[in-house]
Design a protein around this motif. Sequence first.
Motif, PDB file in Angstrom:
ATOM      1  N   MET A   1      51.736  57.581  47.279  1.00 10.04           N
ATOM      2  CA  MET A   1      52.633  56.465  47.034  1.00 10.04           C
ATOM      3  C   MET A   1      51.852  55.163  47.249  1.00 10.04           C
ATOM      4  O   MET A   1      51.239  54.961  48.285  1.00 10.04           O
ATOM      5  N   ALA A   2      51.875  54.308  46.246  1.00  4.58           N
ATOM      6  CA  ALA A   2      51.131  53.050  46.306  1.00  4.58           C
ATOM      7  C   ALA A   2      51.794  52.079  47.281  1.00  4.58           C
ATOM      8  O   ALA A   2      53.019  52.028  47.407  1.00  4.58           O
ATOM      9  N   THR A   3      50.965  51.306  47.952  1.00  8.04           N
ATOM     10  CA  THR A   3      51.467  50.263  48.836  1.00  8.04           C
ATOM     11  C   THR A   3      51.843  49.033  48.009  1.00  8.04           C
ATOM     12  O   THR A   3      51.434  48.899  46.844  1.00  8.04           O
ATOM     13  N   THR A   4      52.579  48.133  48.609  1.00  9.24           N
ATOM     14  CA  THR A   4      52.948  46.887  47.943  1.00  9.24           C
ATOM     15  C   THR A   4      51.696  46.118  47.538  1.00  9.24           C
ATOM     16  O   THR A   4      51.615  45.600  46.422  1.00  9.24           O
ATOM     17  N   LEU A   5      50.711  46.063  48.407  1.00 10.33           N
ATOM     18  CA  LEU A   5      49.473  45.348  48.088  1.00 10.33           C
ATOM     19  C   LEU A   5      48.751  45.979  46.899  1.00 10.33           C
ATOM     20  O   LEU A   5      48.218  45.264  46.040  1.00 10.33           O
ATOM     21  N   GLU A   6      48.753  47.309  46.808  1.00  8.10           N
ATOM     22  CA  GLU A   6      48.122  47.974  45.662  1.00  8.10           C
ATOM     23  C   GLU A   6      48.839  47.637  44.353  1.00  8.10           C
ATOM     24  O   GLU A   6      48.198  47.478  43.307  1.00  8.10           O
ATOM     25  N   ILE A   7      50.146  47.492  44.413  1.00  6.34           N
ATOM     26  CA  ILE A   7      50.918  47.116  43.232  1.00  6.34           C
ATOM     27  C   ILE A   7      50.566  45.689  42.814  1.00  6.34           C
ATOM     28  O   ILE A   7      50.312  45.409  41.639  1.00  6.34           O
ATOM     29  N   ILE A   8      50.521  44.776  43.788  1.00  3.04           N
ATOM     30  CA  ILE A   8      50.157  43.378  43.498  1.00  3.04           C
ATOM     31  C   ILE A   8      48.736  43.316  42.952  1.00  3.04           C
ATOM     32  O   ILE A   8      48.471  42.619  41.963  1.00  3.04           O
ATOM     33  N   ASP A   9      47.805  44.042  43.578  1.00  2.00           N
ATOM     34  CA  ASP A   9      46.417  44.073  43.097  1.00  2.00           C
ATOM     35  C   ASP A   9      46.341  44.527  41.638  1.00  2.00           C
ATOM     36  O   ASP A   9      45.564  43.988  40.852  1.00  2.00           O
ATOM     37  N   ALA A  10      47.136  45.519  41.271  1.00  2.00           N
ATOM     38  CA  ALA A  10      47.127  46.027  39.902  1.00  2.00           C
ATOM     39  C   ALA A  10      47.618  44.968  38.919  1.00  2.00           C
ATOM     40  O   ALA A  10      47.060  44.812  37.828  1.00  2.00           O
ATOM     41  N   VAL A  11      48.645  44.218  39.307  1.00  4.76           N
ATOM     42  CA  VAL A  11      49.163  43.155  38.437  1.00  4.76           C
ATOM     43  C   VAL A  11      48.129  42.040  38.298  1.00  4.76           C
ATOM     44  O   VAL A  11      47.884  41.539  37.198  1.00  4.76           O
ATOM     45  N   VAL A  12      47.483  41.671  39.396  1.00  6.36           N
ATOM     46  CA  VAL A  12      46.416  40.660  39.337  1.00  6.36           C
ATOM     47  C   VAL A  12      45.304  41.139  38.409  1.00  6.36           C
ATOM     48  O   VAL A  12      44.825  40.398  37.545  1.00  6.36           O
ATOM     49  N   GLY A  13      44.898  42.389  38.545  1.00  4.49           N
ATOM     50  CA  GLY A  13      43.851  42.950  37.695  1.00  4.49           C
ATOM     51  C   GLY A  13      44.235  42.956  36.223  1.00  4.49           C
ATOM     52  O   GLY A  13      43.416  42.635  35.348  1.00  4.49           O
ATOM     53  N   CYS A  14      45.469  43.307  35.935  1.00  4.14           N
ATOM     54  CA  CYS A  14      45.965  43.310  34.556  1.00  4.14           C
ATOM     55  C   CYS A  14      45.886  41.907  33.960  1.00  4.14           C
ATOM     56  O   CYS A  14      45.392  41.724  32.843  1.00  4.14           O
ATOM     57  N   LEU A  15      46.363  40.915  34.697  1.00  6.29           N
ATOM     58  CA  LEU A  15      46.344  39.541  34.192  1.00  6.29           C
ATOM     59  C   LEU A  15      44.922  39.014  34.030  1.00  6.29           C
ATOM     60  O   LEU A  15      44.634  38.306  33.058  1.00  6.29           O
ATOM     61  N   ARG A  16      44.033  39.358  34.939  1.00  2.00           N
ATOM     62  CA  ARG A  16      42.634  38.923  34.820  1.00  2.00           C
ATOM     63  C   ARG A  16      41.994  39.508  33.565  1.00  2.00           C
ATOM     64  O   ARG A  16      41.214  38.842  32.895  1.00  2.00           O
ATOM     65  N   THR A  17      42.325  40.748  33.254  1.00  4.79           N
ATOM     66  CA  THR A  17      41.775  41.404  32.070  1.00  4.79           C
ATOM     67  C   THR A  17      42.371  40.834  30.789  1.00  4.79           C
ATOM     68  O   THR A  17      41.657  40.556  29.829  1.00  4.79           O
ATOM     69  N   ARG A  18      43.686  40.667  30.782  1.00  2.99           N
ATOM     70  CA  ARG A  18      44.382  40.247  29.558  1.00  2.99           C
ATOM     71  C   ARG A  18      44.328  38.749  29.294  1.00  2.99           C
ATOM     72  O   ARG A  18      44.457  38.320  28.155  1.00  2.99           O
ATOM     73  N   LEU A  19      44.169  37.935  30.351  1.00  5.62           N
ATOM     74  CA  LEU A  19      44.149  36.475  30.195  1.00  5.62           C
ATOM     75  C   LEU A  19      42.922  35.878  30.889  1.00  5.62           C
ATOM     76  O   LEU A  19      43.043  35.117  31.859  1.00  5.62           O
TER      77      LEU A  19
END
Length: 154
Positions: A1-19
């Motif tokens: 089960m992912a932690t809240t920080l891992e979820i936030i990190d994934a969103v940050v990573g997605c935005l860095r890649t896409r934008l």
Amino acid sequence: MATTLEIIDAVVGCLRTRLPALAVEYFPERPVDYRLNHPKGALLVSYLGSQFGDTVDTQYIAQPRTVKLSVTVVLRQLNGRGGAVDVLDLVRRALVGFRPPDCRKLKAVSEKFLGESAGIWQYAVDVASQAMLVEDADVDTETPLTQVTHEEIP
């Protein structure tokens, strides 16, 4: 089960890649002291909290969890290509359907104008995802199932 920080990190990573033309950062701990240093703008990712549903199991605690995140769009330009209004669409396009670890795909929740100050425009894009919260139970401490009675119902 992912932690809240891992979820936030994934969103940050997605935005860095896409934008990649924008700075993507974690929301500052002292927002009043935040200064936009990037020539175009920044996306600031923050955790808004979670809501929890009723338990879905009688043996263990297992609850549906709605994880809420916000992306604050901070830009020097309001309109036109690369302006705040345009970037709102790009953020939505990047995140809606993105699947953070151990979550369902992100969905858009709301979008709002936060204000303008000294030529810096700010909007917030709020997104949410479903996850499951499961208790961290001790393994092999429960009474094992030793007998099963099968009964046909007419």
